[in-house]
Design a protein around this motif. Structure first.
Motif, PDB file in Angstrom:
ATOM      1  N   VAL A 158       0.859  -1.148  -0.036  1.00  0.00           N
ATOM      2  CA  VAL A 158       0.016   0.125  -0.024  1.00  0.00           C
ATOM      3  C   VAL A 158       0.923   1.327  -0.041  1.00  0.00           C
ATOM      4  CG1 VAL A 158      -1.688   1.300   1.378  1.00  0.00           C
ATOM      5  CG2 VAL A 158      -1.819  -1.149   1.144  1.00  0.00           C
ATOM      6  N   PHE A 159       0.299   2.203  -0.875  1.00  0.00           N
ATOM      7  CA  PHE A 159       1.053   3.650  -0.597  1.00  0.00           C
ATOM      8  C   PHE A 159      -0.250   4.598  -0.926  1.00  0.00           C
ATOM      9  CE2 PHE A 159       1.202   2.914  -5.225  1.00  0.00           C
ATOM     10  CZ  PHE A 159       1.423   4.186  -5.873  1.00  0.00           C
ATOM     11  N   TYR A 160       0.034   5.769  -0.330  1.00  0.00           N
ATOM     12  CA  TYR A 160      -1.012   6.821  -0.155  1.00  0.00           C
ATOM     13  C   TYR A 160      -0.717   8.067  -1.267  1.00  0.00           C
ATOM     14  CZ  TYR A 160      -3.236   3.912   3.159  1.00  0.00           C
ATOM     15  OH  TYR A 160      -3.902   3.053   3.871  1.00  0.00           O
ATOM     16  N   GLY A 161      -1.571   8.760  -1.715  1.00  0.00           N
ATOM     17  CA  GLY A 161      -1.137  10.240  -2.228  1.00  0.00           C
ATOM     18  C   GLY A 161      -1.543  10.060  -3.662  1.00  0.00           C
ATOM     19  N   MET A 162      -0.691  11.001  -4.423  1.00  0.00           N
ATOM     20  CA  MET A 162      -0.821  11.067  -5.893  1.00  0.00           C
ATOM     21  C   MET A 162       0.082  10.170  -6.552  1.00  0.00           C
ATOM     22  SD  MET A 162      -2.284  14.049  -6.966  1.00  0.00           S
ATOM     23  CE  MET A 162      -1.519  14.730  -8.275  1.00  0.00           C
ATOM     24  N   THR A 163      -0.552   9.483  -7.916  1.00  0.00           N
ATOM     25  CA  THR A 163       0.414   8.455  -8.654  1.00  0.00           C
ATOM     26  C   THR A 163       0.722   9.150  -9.757  1.00  0.00           C
ATOM     27  OG1 THR A 163      -1.702   7.923  -9.625  1.00  0.00           O
ATOM     28  CG2 THR A 163      -0.996   6.418  -7.802  1.00  0.00           C
ATOM     29  N   THR A 164       2.174   9.621  -9.781  1.00  0.00           N
ATOM     30  CA  THR A 164       2.639  10.256 -10.811  1.00  0.00           C
ATOM     31  C   THR A 164       3.924   9.289 -11.258  1.00  0.00           C
ATOM     32  OG1 THR A 164       4.323  11.383  -9.345  1.00  0.00           O
ATOM     33  CG2 THR A 164       2.348  12.600  -9.876  1.00  0.00           C
ATOM     34  N   GLU A 165       4.719   9.488 -12.259  1.00  0.00           N
ATOM     35  CA  GLU A 165       5.584   8.738 -12.887  1.00  0.00           C
ATOM     36  C   GLU A 165       6.867   8.711 -11.722  1.00  0.00           C
ATOM     37  OE1 GLU A 165       8.885   7.959 -16.253  1.00  0.00           O
ATOM     38  OE2 GLU A 165       7.037   9.113 -16.938  1.00  0.00           O
ATOM     39  N   GLU A 166       6.930   9.781 -11.128  1.00  0.00           N
ATOM     40  CA  GLU A 166       7.981  10.080  -9.902  1.00  0.00           C
ATOM     41  C   GLU A 166       7.643   9.249  -8.705  1.00  0.00           C
ATOM     42  OE1 GLU A 166      10.039  13.499  -7.391  1.00  0.00           O
ATOM     43  OE2 GLU A 166       8.243  14.147  -8.507  1.00  0.00           O
ATOM     44  N   THR A 167       6.341   9.375  -8.470  1.00  0.00           N
ATOM     45  CA  THR A 167       6.011   8.514  -7.087  1.00  0.00           C
ATOM     46  C   THR A 167       6.039   7.042  -7.342  1.00  0.00           C
ATOM     47  OG1 THR A 167       3.563   8.615  -7.615  1.00  0.00           O
ATOM     48  CG2 THR A 167       4.637  10.461  -6.094  1.00  0.00           C
ATOM     49  N   ILE A 168       5.627   6.520  -8.467  1.00  0.00           N
ATOM     50  CA  ILE A 168       5.689   5.185  -8.845  1.00  0.00           C
ATOM     51  C   ILE A 168       6.958   4.424  -8.769  1.00  0.00           C
ATOM     52  CG2 ILE A 168       4.900   3.578 -10.747  1.00  0.00           C
ATOM     53  CD1 ILE A 168       2.566   5.323 -11.118  1.00  0.00           C
ATOM     54  N   LEU A 169       7.864   5.130  -9.519  1.00  0.00           N
ATOM     55  CA  LEU A 169       9.217   4.794  -9.588  1.00  0.00           C
ATOM     56  C   LEU A 169       9.766   4.615  -8.229  1.00  0.00           C
ATOM     57  CD1 LEU A 169      10.517   6.675 -12.882  1.00  0.00           C
ATOM     58  CD2 LEU A 169      10.227   4.177 -12.598  1.00  0.00           C
ATOM     59  N   ARG A 170       9.537   5.791  -7.472  1.00  0.00           N
ATOM     60  CA  ARG A 170      10.048   5.636  -5.985  1.00  0.00           C
ATOM     61  C   ARG A 170       9.437   4.474  -5.228  1.00  0.00           C
ATOM     62  NH1 ARG A 170       8.187  10.682  -3.859  1.00  0.00           N
ATOM     63  NH2 ARG A 170       6.276   9.567  -2.668  1.00  0.00           N
ATOM     64  N   GLU A 171       8.080   4.170  -5.273  1.00  0.00           N
ATOM     65  CA  GLU A 171       7.277   3.076  -4.606  1.00  0.00           C
ATOM     66  C   GLU A 171       7.955   1.790  -5.202  1.00  0.00           C
ATOM     67  OE1 GLU A 171       5.742   3.221  -2.113  1.00  0.00           O
ATOM     68  OE2 GLU A 171       5.459   5.335  -1.934  1.00  0.00           O
ATOM     69  N   ILE A 172       8.275   1.553  -6.319  1.00  0.00           N
ATOM     70  CA  ILE A 172       8.716   0.246  -6.972  1.00  0.00           C
ATOM     71  C   ILE A 172      10.199   0.231  -6.403  1.00  0.00           C
ATOM     72  CG2 ILE A 172       9.913  -0.607  -9.130  1.00  0.00           C
ATOM     73  CD1 ILE A 172       7.442   0.504 -10.699  1.00  0.00           C
ATOM     74  N   GLY A 173      11.027   1.368  -6.310  1.00  0.00           N
ATOM     75  CA  GLY A 173      12.222   1.176  -5.627  1.00  0.00           C
ATOM     76  C   GLY A 173      12.202   0.794  -4.219  1.00  0.00           C
ATOM     77  N   LEU A 174      11.464   1.228  -3.356  1.00  0.00           N
ATOM     78  CA  LEU A 174      11.198   0.966  -2.056  1.00  0.00           C
ATOM     79  C   LEU A 174      10.810  -0.338  -1.648  1.00  0.00           C
ATOM     80  CD1 LEU A 174       9.273   4.238  -0.846  1.00  0.00           C
ATOM     81  CD2 LEU A 174      11.747   3.572  -0.130  1.00  0.00           C
TER      82      LEU A 174
END
Length: 213
Positions: A158-174
């Motif tokens: 799970v993650f919360y907030g906006m889904t932008t290319e930046e946030t998605i790439l960050r979540e994949i990395g985490l």
């Protein structure tokens, strides 16, 4: 007021809201409490410090309405696709009535070979409610395809907030940091699962890692 609110949300995704979206938006708002979950079986949960860090699930085969878009920005692709799906859900289908909303809506993404950017094409998929699984209403929009998607085993976080290319790439990395090195999931294809409409700032999303067959 509702249309103006959605217009403001659309502008943050760099898309404009066509006037014919007023009807679908009003219908979605009227039915917002009745949302059917996509069926799945939880296989295992893995926690850190009393909290569920990620979960392994199995989703059965089922029929989905799918649209593929390749706009310059990820948010533009998913916005344009979801507007098409909203029209289909609300009236533009062969039964001419509101079909009902299911959650989550899936956005299937692909990473470039370097793994540093998203490919432009994004597939957005809406699961048909149970009553329409056997006999899906036909979309009026030729860009919407009804697809029988195979059973899927995924690891979700799970993650919360906006889904932008930046946030998605960050979540994949985490998520990769959390999982460590493993060959059990795909490395190029991922799914972003959205549970709430784009007007909710801290909306719930999940990143799905797809298990190899």
């Amino acid at each position: 007021r509702l249309f103006a609110h959605w217009e403001a949300v659309a502008s943050t995704h760099r898309v404009s809201l066509p006037p014919d979206m007023a009807g679908p938006i009003a219908q979605m708002a009227r039915h917002r409490q009745a949302r059917e979950p996509v069926p799945y079986v939880s296989l295992s949960q893995h926690g850190k410090c009393e909290e569920a860090a990620y979960e392994e699930r199995r989703y059965p085969a089922g029929k989905w309405a799918c649209v593929t878009m390749g706009e310059p920005m990820y948010e533009q692709s998913i916005s344009m696709s979801f507007m098409k799906l909203m029209r289909y859900i609300c009236k533009e289908n062969s039964v001419g009535c509101y079909l009902g909303m299911t959650v989550p809506v899936l956005n299937e993404i692909h990473l470039t070979k370097e793994g540093t950017e998203l490919e432009r094409e994004v597939l957005t998929a809406y699961y048909l409610p149970g009553e329409f699984q056997q006999n899906p209403p036909v979309p009026m929009d030729p860009e919407i395809h009804i697809t029988e998607r195979a059973p899927l085993r995924v690891i979700t976080r799970v993650f919360y907030g906006m889904t932008t290319e930046e946030t998605i790439l960050r979540e994949i990395g985490l998520f990769w940091e959390l999982l460590g090195s493993t060959d059990m999931v795909l490395r190029e294809t991922y799914i972003v699962a959205s549970y709430e409409n784009p007007s909710i700032p801290q909306r719930r999303n999940e990143i799905w890692f797809i298990c190899r067959a």
